[in-house]
Enzyme design. Structure first.
Site, mmCIF file in Angstrom:
data_model
loop_
_atom_site.group_PDB
_atom_site.id
_atom_site.type_symbol
_atom_site.label_atom_id
_atom_site.label_comp_id
_atom_site.label_asym_id
_atom_site.label_seq_id
_atom_site.Cartn_x
_atom_site.Cartn_y
_atom_site.Cartn_z
ATOM 1 N N HIS A 1 0.776 -1.302 -0.086
ATOM 2 C CA HIS A 1 0.037 0.095 0.110
ATOM 3 C C HIS A 1 0.834 1.311 0.186
ATOM 4 C CE1 HIS A 1 -3.947 -2.127 0.730
ATOM 5 N NE2 HIS A 1 -3.129 -2.634 1.724
ATOM 6 N N LYS B 1 6.850 3.232 -2.173
ATOM 7 C CA LYS B 1 7.656 1.889 -2.748
ATOM 8 C C LYS B 1 6.923 1.562 -3.910
ATOM 9 C CE LYS B 1 8.694 -0.927 1.458
ATOM 10 N NZ LYS B 1 8.111 -2.295 1.961
ATOM 11 N N ASP C 1 10.398 -6.974 1.873
ATOM 12 C CA ASP C 1 10.366 -6.293 3.183
ATOM 13 C C ASP C 1 11.939 -5.850 3.495
ATOM 14 O OD1 ASP C 1 9.409 -5.600 5.533
ATOM 15 O OD2 ASP C 1 10.086 -7.411 6.775
ATOM 16 N N THR C 2 12.099 -4.608 3.939
ATOM 17 C CA THR C 2 13.273 -4.143 4.057
ATOM 18 C C THR C 2 13.507 -3.738 5.506
ATOM 19 O OG1 THR C 2 12.927 -3.214 1.738
ATOM 20 C CG2 THR C 2 14.594 -2.106 3.242
ATOM 21 N N PHE D 1 12.643 8.474 1.405
ATOM 22 C CA PHE D 1 11.620 8.103 2.703
ATOM 23 C C PHE D 1 12.159 7.286 3.656
ATOM 24 C CE2 PHE D 1 10.856 4.744 -0.735
ATOM 25 C CZ PHE D 1 10.714 3.697 0.233
ATOM 26 N N ASP E 1 16.300 7.315 4.828
ATOM 27 C CA ASP E 1 17.074 7.510 3.700
ATOM 28 C C ASP E 1 17.892 9.161 4.253
ATOM 29 O OD1 ASP E 1 16.159 5.503 2.016
ATOM 30 O OD2 ASP E 1 15.247 6.881 0.772
ATOM 31 N N LYS F 1 19.679 6.824 -6.781
ATOM 32 C CA LYS F 1 19.233 5.844 -5.644
ATOM 33 C C LYS F 1 18.994 4.406 -6.163
ATOM 34 C CE LYS F 1 16.332 4.778 -1.717
ATOM 35 N NZ LYS F 1 14.889 5.156 -0.951
ATOM 36 N N HIS G 1 19.338 -1.123 -2.016
ATOM 37 C CA HIS G 1 19.209 -2.381 -1.757
ATOM 38 C C HIS G 1 17.991 -2.971 -2.410
ATOM 39 C CE1 HIS G 1 17.399 0.837 0.610
ATOM 40 N NE2 HIS G 1 16.382 0.217 0.965
#
Length: 191
Positions: A8, A12, A67-68, A147, A150, A170, A175
């Site tokens: 959501h 991202k 997932d980060t 975000f 960062d 970026k 990642h």
């Protein structure tokens, strides 16, 4: 190829669409999924799999989820899997950053890494891809872009935070960008 990105998070989704421009990526909102998928896993791998499984099972579509986590060496890998809610369930970026900086104050080692794990479910099969970028946490926020953490993360080999870089800069080194590159390579070989 149309594929669902199980999120959501508009930030991202925008970032992924910039990287995966050759694919039609739809988010959960476009799928009609309004519920928050619980992240009950103890690892990034488990959380991304939980989200991908949920979407694949309930919407019968090919999808991927990520997932980060920011893993800070001096904090024994924290905030890690709890990065988005480090300062509580409110998912407030500034509160998370402030708590991180407070907890890191007594430490001279500011080494950290961002790690992303993507789980893809395609034709009923599951695949995982990982991307990592090492860097350093700085003590003051710099930059207006990006975000999450960062504004306080400078990737190794650079002198700007992720929040000071353009989205294109970026995405080339991040990642998520690295994990997505592995995902893209895999998808292109499926065609």
């Amino acid at each position: 190829m149309k594929i669902c990105f199980a999120t959501h998070n508009e930030n991202k989704l925008r970032e992924i669409n910039q990287i995966l421009s050759d694919f039609e990526i739809v988010g959960l909102d476009e799928m009609g999924c309004t519920e928050e998928i619980p992240e009950t896993g103890a690892t990034l791998e488990e959380n991304s799999q939980i989200k991908a499984d949920f979407v694949a099972s309930n919407y019968n579509v090919s999808c991927f989820a990520d997932d980060t986590g920011l893993e800070v060496e001096a904090l024994k890998g924290a905030p890690g899997v709890y990065s988005a809610r480090y300062a509580g369930d409110g998912r407030d970026n500034l509160s998370n950053i402030n708590l991180l900086l407070k907890n890191l104050e007594p430490h001279s080692n500011k080494s950290a890494r961002f790690r992303t794990v993507i789980t893809l479910i395609l034709k009923g099969e599951m695949y995982q891809f990982e991307g990592v970028v090492n860097g350093t946490i700085i003590s003051e926020l710099k930059g207006e872009k990006g975000f999450g953490y960062d504004p306080v993360f400078i990737p190794d080999g650079h002198n700007q935070t992720f929040a000071e870089m353009s989205a294109n800069e970026k995405n080339k080194i991040s990642h998520r960008g690295r994990a997505v590159a592995k995902l893209v390579e895999f998808l292109e070989n499926q065609a």
